[in-house]
Design a protein around this motif. Sequence first.
Motif, PDB file in Angstrom:
ATOM      1  N   CYS A 501       0.836  -1.205   0.000  1.00 53.38           N
ATOM      2  CA  CYS A 501       0.000   0.000   0.000  1.00 53.38           C
ATOM      3  C   CYS A 501       0.870   1.255   0.000  1.00 53.38           C
ATOM      4  O   CYS A 501       0.621   2.202  -0.754  1.00 53.38           O
ATOM      5  CB  CYS A 501      -0.932  -0.014   1.216  1.00 53.38           C
ATOM      6  N   SER A 522      -2.536   6.253   4.782  1.00 51.52           N
ATOM      7  CA  SER A 522      -3.084   5.148   3.981  1.00 51.52           C
ATOM      8  C   SER A 522      -2.464   3.818   4.410  1.00 51.52           C
ATOM      9  O   SER A 522      -3.172   2.811   4.577  1.00 51.52           O
ATOM     10  CB  SER A 522      -2.810   5.405   2.495  1.00 51.52           C
ATOM     11  N   LEU A 577      -9.106  10.532  -1.478  1.00 52.89           N
ATOM     12  CA  LEU A 577      -9.957   9.357  -1.703  1.00 52.89           C
ATOM     13  C   LEU A 577      -9.223   8.269  -2.469  1.00 52.89           C
ATOM     14  O   LEU A 577      -9.452   7.070  -2.261  1.00 52.89           O
ATOM     15  CB  LEU A 577     -11.220   9.772  -2.457  1.00 52.89           C
ATOM     16  N   GLY A 578      -8.339   8.653  -3.373  1.00 47.08           N
ATOM     17  CA  GLY A 578      -7.607   7.654  -4.140  1.00 47.08           C
ATOM     18  C   GLY A 578      -6.691   6.831  -3.238  1.00 47.08           C
ATOM     19  O   GLY A 578      -6.669   5.585  -3.298  1.00 47.08           O
ATOM     20  N   THR A 580      -6.960   6.519   0.039  1.00 45.72           N
ATOM     21  CA  THR A 580      -7.761   5.783   1.016  1.00 45.72           C
ATOM     22  C   THR A 580      -8.385   4.543   0.390  1.00 45.72           C
ATOM     23  O   THR A 580      -8.488   3.481   1.030  1.00 45.72           O
ATOM     24  CB  THR A 580      -8.851   6.689   1.607  1.00 45.72           C
ATOM     25  N   THR A 581      -8.793   4.667  -0.895  1.00 46.34           N
ATOM     26  CA  THR A 581      -9.364   3.507  -1.590  1.00 46.34           C
ATOM     27  C   THR A 581      -8.314   2.401  -1.733  1.00 46.34           C
ATOM     28  O   THR A 581      -8.592   1.217  -1.492  1.00 46.34           O
ATOM     29  CB  THR A 581      -9.876   3.915  -2.983  1.00 46.34           C
ATOM     30  N   PHE A 584      -7.936   0.681   1.602  1.00 47.03           N
ATOM     31  CA  PHE A 584      -9.014  -0.258   1.940  1.00 47.03           C
ATOM     32  C   PHE A 584      -8.935  -1.531   1.097  1.00 47.03           C
ATOM     33  O   PHE A 584      -9.223  -2.629   1.588  1.00 47.03           O
ATOM     34  CB  PHE A 584     -10.376   0.410   1.768  1.00 47.03           C
ATOM     35  N   VAL A 585      -8.536  -1.399  -0.154  1.00 49.79           N
ATOM     36  CA  VAL A 585      -8.411  -2.582  -1.013  1.00 49.79           C
ATOM     37  C   VAL A 585      -7.296  -3.485  -0.492  1.00 49.79           C
ATOM     38  O   VAL A 585      -7.473  -4.706  -0.355  1.00 49.79           O
ATOM     39  CB  VAL A 585      -8.138  -2.170  -2.476  1.00 49.79           C
TER      40      VAL A 585
END
Length: 623
Positions: A501, A522, A577-578, A580-581, A584-585
Motif C-alpha cells: 500500500c 493510507s 480518496l484515491g 484511502t481507496t 481499503f483494497v
Amino acid sequence: RDAYAARLAEEASKFTLVHSELMAGINKILKFITYLMIPAGLLIIYNQLFSSGESLGPALSGMVAALVPMVPEGLVLMTSIAFAVGVVRLGQRQCLVQELPAIEGLARVDVVCADKTGTLTENGMRLAEIVPIDGADENTVRAALAAMAGDDPRPNASVAAIAEALPDDPGWGAATATAPFSSAKKWSGQSYGAHGNWLLGAPDVLLDPASDAARKAEEIGAQGLRVLLFAESDRPVEDEAAPGTVTPRALVVLEQRVRPDARDTLEYFAGQKVDVKIISGDNAVSVGAVASSLGLSNGDRPVDARTLPEDPDELAETVASATTFGRVRPDQKRAMVGALQSRGHTVAMTGDGVNDVLALKDADIGVAMGSGSPATRAVAQIVLLDNKFATLPHVVGEGRRVIGNIERVSNLFLTKTVYSVLLAFFVGVSGVLSQLFDFDPLPYPFLPRHVTIAAWFTIGIPAFLLSLAPNNERARSGFVPRVMRLAIPSGVIIGVATFVCYVLVYGGPEQTEQQKIQAGTSALITLIMIALWVLAVVARPYQLWKIVLLIGSVLGYVILFTVPFCREFFALDPSDLGYTTIAFVCGAVGVFLVEVSWWVTGRLHGEHRRLFAAPDDLLPGVH
C-alpha cells in the motif's frame, strides 16, 4: 548428619523451580525476536540515517517508529498480570500459591497422587467399636487403651479419636517405656510395668495373615473402616526384639467420614482425563473399599505396596495400571512418583506429613494441606489452607484460564513484532537496493505516534481484557508452535500488505509534507484493518462481550480518524480518496488472507475451529 531427619532436611532444602512451558516458551520467543531485530534494526538505521535523504529529525522519528514496535513490551507484563490475578482468585478460595507457574503446572497435570485420609475422607475419626479377641476382658482393654491414648505425647488422628472416646485415666501412672508410631514399622507401644506391654498398630503387620483375628480385621476393613489391632507383648516395647510375641486382645474399629465433595472431585478429574492414584499407608482393602464406594476406576482392586516390585520398569507398569495402593512407605511414594514420570506423565502429589516431603519435592507439582507439617508446606508449590482436595479443580480451571488467555495475548503481541520487523526489513532493503540500482529509497511510513495508536485498540486494551477473561479450554503442550502458526502468517500478511500500500501511494521525495502524511495514513489504515481482523480471529469463539470489545475497537479508530482534533494531533489525513481507496483494497485483501490462513492452519494441524462459543463456554469457572 547421617540421621534420617537430617538427610531429609538436606535434600528438601535443595532449591528447585516449577517448569513453566509458558515462561520457557516466551523466553524462547524473545530470544528469537532478538536475533531478528539485530539485522532488521541495522538495516532501518542505515536507511533512515544514510539512504533516505531526509533531514535528521524525520530520519530519527522514522527509526524510532520502526525499532520500538519490534519489542513485544507488553507480553511479559500481561503474563505476569494474568498469573497474579489467578493467585488472588485462588487465594479467595483458601488456596495459597507459592510459585506463580504452579497455576499453569497443575492445569497440565495428567496424574494426581493423593492420600486417602484428608483427601477422600475427613481428617478426624470416631471410635466406632472395640471388638475383644479370644475372650479378652473388655474393661482391661478399655483401661489399657485409655492409658495409651492419654500418655501419647504426639497423638495422631487415630489415637486422638481413641482418647476422645475413652477420656478416663485408669491410674496406671506414667509409662515405663514408649515406642512412637512410625510409618516403617506400622505400630506404636507403651509399657506399664506390672500392667503389661501394649501395642497398637496394623493387624496385617502384627498378626499372622492366616489367623482368625487377621481374617476378622480384613472383613471389617472391607467395609471402608479403619481397623487397628490392640495387643499385648511379652517384652518391653523399647526392646530391640520388640514387638516379640504378640497376643491379640481387641480390634479397634475407627469410622472415617467420606468427604461430601470427594465424588464430585474424582468425577471432575475423570472427565478431564486426569488419573487419580490413591496412595495410603492404611490397609489396602480398607483404602480400596473407600475408593470403590466413590466410583474411582479400579478402586475395588487395591494393591498392597508391600508386594510392589523394586525394579523401576516393573514398578512403573504396576503403578500405571492400578489406582489404589495401601501400606505404602514414604520411600515408595517417592519411587512411585518417579515411576510415573518415567512414563511421560506430569504428576501432582498431595501430602501433609514430613514423610511426604521428598515425594512432593520430586513431583511436578507439590500440593500440601494447610494442617500439614511446616516442612511439607515449605516445599509445596500450592498449599490448600482449608485442607479441601475439592479446591484442586478450581486450580486447574484457573490454570486453564491463564494458559489459554496468555496464548491469545501472545498471538497479538507477536503478530505486531513480526510485521514490525518485516516492515523495517523491507524499508531497509529498499535503502540498500537504491544505492545499487539508483532509485529513490523509501522512508519509514510511520511516525512514532502512529505506532502508538496502531497498538491501542488492536493490542493494548484488548490484550488486557482478554488476559483476564474466563477460559475453560483444555491445557495443551506446544505453546510456541501454536502461537507461531498464527503470529507468523498474520504478521507477514500485515507487513506485506502495508508495504505494498505504501509503495503504491508514495510519490517520492518531491511529495509535499501533506502528501507524505496522506501516504503514511493510507499505510496505517491498511495495517489497522488487518490487525483488527487478527484480533477478531484471536478472540474466537465469539461471546457477547467479545463482540462488544471488537465493536469498541473499531469505533475507537473511527473516532481517531474522523474527529478533527485527533486527526491533527496524531498527524492523520485520510482526505485523499484515491489513497484511502487503495488502503481499503489492500486491507481487504489482507483480511481475506488472514481468514484463509486461520482455517487452513487449523485443518492442517487437526485443530477444531469455531466462530461462536458453545453454551458451556459461556459459564466461567469449573464444571
